[in-house]
Write an enzyme that holds these catalytic residues in place. Structure first.
Site, PDB file in Angstrom:
ATOM      1  CG  ASP A  83      -7.446  -0.805   1.842  1.00  0.00           C
ATOM      2  OD1 ASP A  83      -8.431  -0.350   1.223  1.00  0.00           O
ATOM      3  OD2 ASP A  83      -6.899  -0.199   2.778  1.00  0.00           O
ATOM      4  CB  CYS A  84      -6.422   1.988  -2.249  1.00  0.00           C
ATOM      5  SG  CYS A  84      -5.469   3.234  -3.176  1.00  0.00           S
ATOM      6  CG  ASP A  85      -6.966   5.535   0.746  1.00  0.00           C
ATOM      7  OD1 ASP A  85      -6.181   6.317   0.189  1.00  0.00           O
ATOM      8  OD2 ASP A  85      -8.149   5.388   0.398  1.00  0.00           O
ATOM      9  CG  ASP A 143      -4.782   0.228   6.300  1.00  0.00           C
ATOM     10  OD1 ASP A 143      -4.641   1.365   6.797  1.00  0.00           O
ATOM     11  OD2 ASP A 143      -5.621  -0.012   5.404  1.00  0.00           O
TER      12      ASP A 143
END
Length: 218
Positions: free
Chosen positions: A10-12, A168
């Site tokens: 995932d990124c953020d 997250d």
């Protein structure tokens, strides 16, 4: 535990530390629009979600945000992150270990590609993910549905059951599990929903340095 064929980040909140300022701004925008919500509740409900799905949920409760809400949000992102963005502590080291093991990897996020260009760009991570970035705008349904992770695995050429996801958010963890992938859910943030991540099927960890021990790379 088997060595995976593909690591999907995932990124953020996993690569870049944007959930804090992003959700603070979102809580302000929603409250100003007549949908009162605290920063903490915004983090819990909307982390890992696309702005399209956020708008749909809010408007389903009777609060109109305007046809241009998503576009206004994306236009405001450069200003929001103008002061800079930090990487999640120690994630660069894990990426280095994945590269050293010659394991394929990619990023799959609810955000638009244009947002990733900004956040990965200012942190210096963008070159590491060139040609391997996937956005929820590429599929019919975003997280918590499995579409995005299944799309990323398909394009990268790997079976879902041979992939692992680093997430997250509860929505992202649910999406990875629904895709038939093993999900490692980062909960190093003090506001992480540990109970939600665990009940969604994620393998919890709170330090990126632990990932190389949890995910066999060789």
């Amino acid at each position: 535990m088997m060595v995976p064929d593909l690591v999907i980040f995932d990124c953020d909140g996993v690569l870049v530390d944007t959930e804090g300022p992003g959700n603070l701004r979102l809580s302000q925008w929603l409250t100003e629009a007549g949908y009162a919500i605290s920063y903490e509740d915004c983090r819990k409900r909307f982390s890992g979600r696309s702005m399209t799905s956020v708008q749909a949920e809010v408007e389903a409760e009777g609060v109109p945000l305007g046809a241009d809400f998503v576009e206004r949000w994306n236009l405001a992102l450069p200003d929001l992150f103008a002061a800079g963005v930090d990487t999640i502590p120690n994630v660069r080291g894990f990426i280095d270990e994945v590269q050293a093991a010659s394991l394929p990897y990619c990023v799959a996020t609810s955000a638009r590609l244009s947002k990733m260009q900004i956040t990965l760009g200012v942190t210096g991570l963008l070159p590491l993910f060139a040609g391997r970035m996937f956005s929820a705008t590429m599929v019919a349904r975003g997280k918590p549905f499995p579409d995005l992770f299944l799309h990323a695995a398909s394009v990268m050429g790997f079976a879902p059951e041979r992939c692992v996801v680093v997430e997250d958010s509860v929505a992202g963890t649910q999406a990875g599990i629904a895709a038939g992938m093993r999900v490692f859910s980062y909960c190093g943030d003090p506001l992480a929903d540990r109970e939600g991540l665990s009940s969604s099927g994620g393998i919890l960890f709170d330090d990126m340095r632990a990932l190389a021990r949890l995910i066999p790379l060789r």
